[in-house]
Write a protein that holds these residues in place. Structure first.
Motif, PDB file in Angstrom:
ATOM      1  N   GLU A 328       0.770  -1.264  -0.051  1.00  0.00           N
ATOM      2  CA  GLU A 328      -0.147  -0.120  -0.096  1.00  0.00           C
ATOM      3  C   GLU A 328       0.755   1.424   0.001  1.00  0.00           C
ATOM      4  OE1 GLU A 328      -2.790   2.927   0.148  1.00  0.00           O
ATOM      5  OE2 GLU A 328      -3.087   0.555  -0.227  1.00  0.00           O
ATOM      6  N   HIS A 329       1.875   1.208   0.679  1.00  0.00           N
ATOM      7  CA  HIS A 329       3.062   2.472   0.919  1.00  0.00           C
ATOM      8  C   HIS A 329       3.396   2.648  -0.603  1.00  0.00           C
ATOM      9  CE1 HIS A 329       5.864   5.090   2.571  1.00  0.00           C
ATOM     10  NE2 HIS A 329       7.027   4.324   2.028  1.00  0.00           N
ATOM     11  N   PHE A 330       3.949   1.537  -1.085  1.00  0.00           N
ATOM     12  CA  PHE A 330       4.468   1.680  -2.554  1.00  0.00           C
ATOM     13  C   PHE A 330       3.829   2.081  -3.561  1.00  0.00           C
ATOM     14  CE2 PHE A 330       8.003  -1.252  -0.948  1.00  0.00           C
ATOM     15  CZ  PHE A 330       8.948  -0.267  -0.665  1.00  0.00           C
ATOM     16  N   LEU A 331       2.453   1.705  -3.421  1.00  0.00           N
ATOM     17  CA  LEU A 331       1.298   1.829  -4.691  1.00  0.00           C
ATOM     18  C   LEU A 331       0.917   3.475  -4.297  1.00  0.00           C
ATOM     19  CD1 LEU A 331      -1.138  -1.072  -4.733  1.00  0.00           C
ATOM     20  CD2 LEU A 331       0.714  -0.361  -6.262  1.00  0.00           C
ATOM     21  N   ALA A 332       1.100   4.032  -3.103  1.00  0.00           N
ATOM     22  CA  ALA A 332       0.771   5.410  -2.853  1.00  0.00           C
ATOM     23  C   ALA A 332       1.593   6.079  -3.611  1.00  0.00           C
ATOM     24  CB  ALA A 332       0.476   5.725  -1.491  1.00  0.00           C
ATOM     25  N   GLN A 333       2.914   5.800  -3.512  1.00  0.00           N
ATOM     26  CA  GLN A 333       4.054   6.787  -4.104  1.00  0.00           C
ATOM     27  C   GLN A 333       3.886   6.362  -5.951  1.00  0.00           C
ATOM     28  OE1 GLN A 333       7.802   4.988  -2.875  1.00  0.00           O
ATOM     29  NE2 GLN A 333       7.547   5.493  -0.696  1.00  0.00           N
TER      30      GLN A 333
END
Length: 451
Positions: A328-333
């Protein structure tokens, strides 16, 4: 059988309402009907629906008016406009007001089933994503590092304590576990946060280059030294010097570094002036320094000088509960960087990530997700867009079965280097590792360009 979801069919023709209701009920949906816009709005005010099938042309309140009211009454409901008078203008108007799509009468039952089935699956994934995001709020953070793992929480607590001191920190962990991120976080939490954070990769440079990089040099100290230059120890004054892959430095540099740590002073290469340093040292390695000490390849006194506050980062396979959070953290980036409507992973994709062993740790996870994000054609990343493990060997690669996994890796690195004309940056990217790791493997396997 449990109903898949609730649908409201709005049409002034009774035969159309009944036919659509029967088709959808046979597919397992709970269906209500309304003969006109007024009745539809009354039902929308009383009950929640997942999907609305609304006729465009109706007496009184037409389909576009129902659509507009539905946006207010039930903003999460998906609206499909039905019309026998399909024009570009009506389609554009409906889509601008928030319709998902439109169907031109007469249409086949299979066309409706496919559209509604796709919508239902997407809505289910979005609900799962909302629940996941709520669950992920229960996490611990340390600057750019996020986790919900008890092991990482203990790492963060130790790192915060270490940040308050000027003591040397030794970060241990496999390649891709986030050692530099942790070093930066410690610096950002320290009293030296206003000073510079200077990083040096000890494995990427030869002994002479690394010596000059760390301590600087005077004019004429060696061929090509046309002027004097400050080293990283000087540049990091008042801040933090991060020595990555410290286990790879030569015996001579081990002794030089030990003297600096003991005396807090050094001389530039080719210079005689003693220069003081107050840089705080954070070192990192993916190697077992104690074994290197036992084998005689790493100085024991330097090991103890570095190992004041050891912090060990666990591999990703030991904290798999962090994979949904990190994804989720990387997809937000990537949503921001790529300007794509990336929402989440499908259930199957997440299961695939959870089952994998992640030898490249968090860096490998990010690379896999970045590739999937680039190739994604919709908001949901599926297993089709995710490639785990080393890439398939290209045409022309050796096809005979080698004796060991070590030989497989060696040959694959050789092929990749040749493909990219020995460009280390491009080769490392293709292999899904960083440049330092590739340099280490080239050195370990004694791969030479002339081969």
């Amino acid at each position: 059988m449990k109903a898949k979801g609730s649908i409201l069919v709005v049409d002034d023709e009774e035969i159309v309402r009944d036919s659509l209701a029967r088709w959808l009920e046979e597919d397992g949906y709970q269906v209500d009907t309304a003969p006109d816009g007024q009745a539809a709005l009354a039902k929308l005010a009383a009950q929640a629906y997942a999907i609305l099938l609304v006729d465009l042309k109706m007496p009184g309140i037409d389909g576009l008016q129902v659509l507009a009211q539905a946006r207010t009454l039930q903003p999460d409901a998906v609206v499909i406009i039905m019309t026998a008078y399909a024009t570009v203008d009506t389609a554009v108007q409906a889509m601008k007001q928030g319709a998902y799509d439109y169907l031109v009468k007469p249409f086949e039952p299979e066309e409706l089933s496919l559209m509604v089935g796709k919508l239902t699956n997407t809505q289910a994934l979005r609900r799962e994503n909302v629940l996941l995001r709520k669950a992920l709020k229960r996490q611990c953070e340390f600057k750019d590092l996020v986790s919900k793992s008890p092991k990482m929480e203990a790492v963060f607590e130790l790192a915060r304590t270490a940040a308050k001191s000027n003591s040397t920190v030794l970060i241990l962990g496999g390649s891709g576990t986030g050692k530099e991120l942790l070093a930066r976080a410690i610096h950002a939490e320290s009293l030296r946060r206003e000073g510079p954070f200077v990083g040096v990769s000890c494995a990427a440079l030869t002994e002479s280059l690394l010596e000059s990089e760390l301590f600087g040099h005077e004019k004429g100290a060696f061929t090509g030294a046309v002027g004097s230059a400050r080293g990283k120890f000087e540049i990091a004054a008042g801040g933090t010097l991060f020595l990555d892959e410290i286990g790879d430095i030569s015996p001579k540099l081990q002794l030089d570094l030990l003297r600096v740590l003991d005396a807090r002073e050094f001389r530039r290469v080719g210079g005689s002036q003693v220069i003081k340093t107050d840089a705080r040292i954070i070192a990192a390695t993916n190697r077992d320094l104690k074994k290197l000490v036992d084998s005689g390849s790493f100085r024991e006194d330097l090991y103890y000088r570095l190992n004041v506050i050891p912090v060990t980062l666990p591999p990703l396979r030991e904290r798999k509960e962090d994979i949904p959070l990190l994804a989720e953290h990387f997809l937000a980036q990537f949503r921001t960087e790529m300007r794509k409507p990336l929402e989440s992973l499908s259930g199957e994709a997440l299961e695939m990530l959870m089952a994998y062993d992640w030898p490249g740790n968090v860096r490998e996870l990010r690379n896999v997700l970045e590739r999937g994000a680039v190739l994604a054609r919709g908001p949901i990343l599926t297993p089709l867009g995710l490639e785990l493990g080393p890439p398939t060997l290209p045409p022309g690669a050796p096809t005979d079965t080698p004796d060991s996994l070590r030989e497989v890796e060696r040959r694959h690195i050789e092929v990749t280097l040749k493909q990219h004309n020995w460009n280390i940056t491009r080769s490392a990217k293709a292999l899904g590792i960083d440049r330092v790791t590739l340099y280490n493997k080239i050195k370990r396997y004694q791969i030479r360009e002339d081969e």
